[in-house]
Design a protein around this motif. Structure first.
Motif, PDB file in Angstrom:
ATOM      1  N   MET A   1       0.852  -1.196   0.000  1.00  0.00           N
ATOM      2  CA  MET A   1       0.000   0.000   0.000  1.00  0.00           C
ATOM      3  C   MET A   1       0.880   1.235   0.000  1.00  0.00           C
ATOM      4  SD  MET A   1      -3.051   0.791   2.644  1.00  0.00           S
ATOM      5  CE  MET A   1      -2.727   1.980   3.928  1.00  0.00           C
ATOM      6  N   ASP A   2       0.476   2.281  -0.748  1.00  0.00           N
ATOM      7  CA  ASP A   2       1.400   3.415  -0.862  1.00  0.00           C
ATOM      8  C   ASP A   2       1.234   4.460   0.238  1.00  0.00           C
ATOM      9  OD1 ASP A   2      -0.733   4.978  -1.487  1.00  0.00           O
ATOM     10  OD2 ASP A   2      -0.239   5.273  -3.596  1.00  0.00           O
ATOM     11  N   THR A   4      -0.967   6.811   0.987  1.00  0.00           N
ATOM     12  CA  THR A   4      -1.278   8.195   0.628  1.00  0.00           C
ATOM     13  C   THR A   4      -2.281   8.867   1.577  1.00  0.00           C
ATOM     14  OG1 THR A   4      -2.770   7.216  -0.968  1.00  0.00           O
ATOM     15  CG2 THR A   4      -0.757   8.190  -1.851  1.00  0.00           C
ATOM     16  N   GLU A  41      -6.987   0.334  -0.705  1.00  0.00           N
ATOM     17  CA  GLU A  41      -6.235   0.127  -1.940  1.00  0.00           C
ATOM     18  C   GLU A  41      -6.274  -1.329  -2.367  1.00  0.00           C
ATOM     19  OE1 GLU A  41      -2.582   2.376  -1.743  1.00  0.00           O
ATOM     20  OE2 GLU A  41      -1.697   1.065  -3.268  1.00  0.00           O
ATOM     21  N   ARG A  43      -4.334  -4.167  -5.383  1.00  0.00           N
ATOM     22  CA  ARG A  43      -3.379  -4.466  -6.480  1.00  0.00           C
ATOM     23  C   ARG A  43      -3.482  -5.937  -6.776  1.00  0.00           C
ATOM     24  NH1 ARG A  43      -1.593  -0.558  -9.473  1.00  0.00           N
ATOM     25  NH2 ARG A  43      -2.249   1.116  -8.149  1.00  0.00           N
ATOM     26  N   TYR A  70      -7.336  -6.113  -9.190  1.00  0.00           N
ATOM     27  CA  TYR A  70      -7.358  -4.672  -8.860  1.00  0.00           C
ATOM     28  C   TYR A  70      -6.201  -3.918  -9.535  1.00  0.00           C
ATOM     29  CZ  TYR A  70     -10.436  -6.331  -5.141  1.00  0.00           C
ATOM     30  OH  TYR A  70     -11.451  -6.920  -4.444  1.00  0.00           O
ATOM     31  N   GLY A  71      -6.386  -2.608  -9.657  1.00  0.00           N
ATOM     32  CA  GLY A  71      -5.292  -1.707 -10.034  1.00  0.00           C
ATOM     33  C   GLY A  71      -4.873  -1.780 -11.490  1.00  0.00           C
TER      34      GLY A  71
END
Ligand code: PMP
Length: 463
Positions: A1-2, A4, A41, A43, A70-71
């Motif tokens: 997870m980034d 953000t 999130e 991915r 995802y993503g």
């Protein structure tokens, strides 16, 4: 997870959610003392929640939807490009992605010819029901208007879709329903002992004959359509027994009854063929699809019909009422078909149908291996990456285990970071099946991680 979203923002988001959002399928009382889970999130097959905890998603977004994972930037980019060019226009005109996707998906459905756009599985099924009713009025003086649906099948959440709903728990407290919908028995061989007169041999033919019995009782001239899921989803993950579809097709043809196949779950790859019905060699008159069409990147559903069905709405242009007098406001949003086009291209480019067949076989094998260690698993069944494991107190009586214990397995897996599902709640015999529907991109190690988590959860819950 980034990462953000900072902690301050997150607590404001959770507070806003608790104060204002009414979640689907949720009793909210527990949120007076705890927080709902918020997904932040995703991915591939992985998701992260508000605490940054990582999960392997074995249910493709809770309800069998995110087929390509995802993503996907490729889908997001295509949506963006299309939306800045033209986001929307509804009504009689077409659109560039609408025409392109219709051509591409109809290519995958020999025998079908036309595609009608809308936004949800419920809506697509309602369109199919309206077509049946309009044909009944046009050709049969309104008489051939009845629509048959099957015990345990589900076709959507609106009142008329619920009128065709075979899951009583979902229907309770929402009547009165739309008239003209009639229930036929399910075809779950594992529970054949609960069906009066059901044989173990030739069960598929017997289950199909139960449909014909209802048609004969009502009068074939009053029955316009039969609507079935190719593999019943929430009602127990029920692939058809052998001999079933051949007999169903024959019954529909003999009695001039339209066959509607609800591919909202199975459509676009889930079972390893483009559509679930293609596993069983059946030829529908209408097909509805939704979840996997754009894997949840845009809200799109479609109804596909044969040219013969379509023709009935254009043959007499001098009659001002002879066209399908139906519209879908957001059926005119171009994000849907453009996302669907990319979704389809990803499935082709990455060989995801073949992967689904291979990984589905591995999932079934792993679940069957678990049966050797866990007597609580009474039956394992499925098609492609859509599998169920039915839990019973003992294999002799096949008595279903209590819902709370099935739910305990699901939540133990979640604690381990693996999201699995269970069939619909509240009805004994319906609520005791664990469900697995990972994205079509699943790898061998993903499949093994899913079944390892189930192994541990079953050991903890059932000892
Ligand atoms: N048909 C089936 C087989 C489904 O599983 C669902 C949704 N779970 C629907 C129809 C309804 O789709 P939607 O929620 O998009 O209206």
């Amino acid at each position: 997870m980034d990462g953000t979203i900072n902690e301050n923002d997150l607590s404001r988001i959770i507070a806003a959610d608790k104060a204002h959002v009414w979640h689907h399928l949720t009793q909210h009382k527990p949120f007076e003392t705890s927080d709902p889970r918020i997904w932040v999130e995703g991915r591939g097959m992985r998701l992260w929640d508000q605490d940054g905890k990582e999960y392997l998603d074995a249910v493709s977004g809770a309800v069998w939807t995110v087929n390509v994972g995802y993503g996907r930037e490729r889908i997001a980019d295509a949506i963006r490009d299309q939306l800045v060019r033209l986001n929307y226009f509804a009504g009689a005109a077409g659109s560039v992605p609408g025409a392109r996707f219709a051509e591409r998906i109809i290519e995958k459905m020999p025998g079908l010819a036309r595609l009608y756009y809308c936004n949800s599985g419920s809506e697509a099924n309602e369109k199919a029901f309206k077509i049946v009713r309009q044909i009944a009025h046009k050709r049969h003086g309104g008489r051939k208007h009845k629509i048959l649906y099957r015990d345990r099948d589900y076709h959507g959440t609106t009142i008329t879709a619920l009128s065709a709903g075979g899951q009583d728990e979902r229907n309770a407290q929402y009547g009165p329903f739309t008239p003209g919908f009639l229930r036929v028995p399910h075809c779950l061989q594992y529970r054949a002992h609960e069906q009066e007169g059901a044989p173990q041999e030739n069960y598929g033919e017997w289950a199909a004959d139960q449909i014909e019995a209802v048609i004969l009782r009502e009068g074939p001239d009053t029955v316009g359509a039969l609507c079935l899921e190719p593999v019943t989803a929430g009602g127990g993950v029920i692939p058809p027994p052998s001999g079933y579809w051949e007999r169903v097709q024959d019954i529909c043809r003999r009695h001039d009854i339209l066959l509607i196949i609800d591919e909202v779950v199975c459509g676009v790859g889930r079972t390893g063929t483009w559509f679930g019905y293609q596993q069983y060699g059946v030829q529908p008159d209408m097909v509805t699809m939704a979840k996997g069409v754009a894997s949840g990147y845009a809200a799109i559903a479609c109804l596909a019909t044969t040219e013969a069905v379509f023709d009935q709405f254009k043959d007499d242009a001098s009659d001002p009422l002879n066209y399908f007098r139906d519209v879908s406001t957001f059926g005119g949003c171009t994000a849907g078909p453009v996302a669907a086009l990319e979704n389809l291209a990803i499935i082709e480019d990455e060989g995801l149908l073949a992967n689904t067949t291979a990984m589905g076989a591995r999932l079934m094998d792993n679940l069957r291996d678990l049966m050797e260690r866990h007597a609580v698993i009474g039956d394992v069944r499925g098609a492609g990456l859509f599998c169920g494991a039915e839990l019973v107190t003992d294999r002799e009586s096949r008595a279903p285990v209590q819902e709370a214990r099935v739910a305990a397995v699901v939540s133990d897996c979640a604690k381990q970071g693996v999201l699995i599902g269970m069939t619909n709640r509240s009805i004994p015999g319906y609520n005791n099946t664990l469900c697995f529907s990972p994205a079509l991109i699943a790898t061998e190690s993903d499949i093994d991680a899913i079944t390892d988590a189930v192994d541990q959860a079953l050991a903890r819950v059932f000892g």
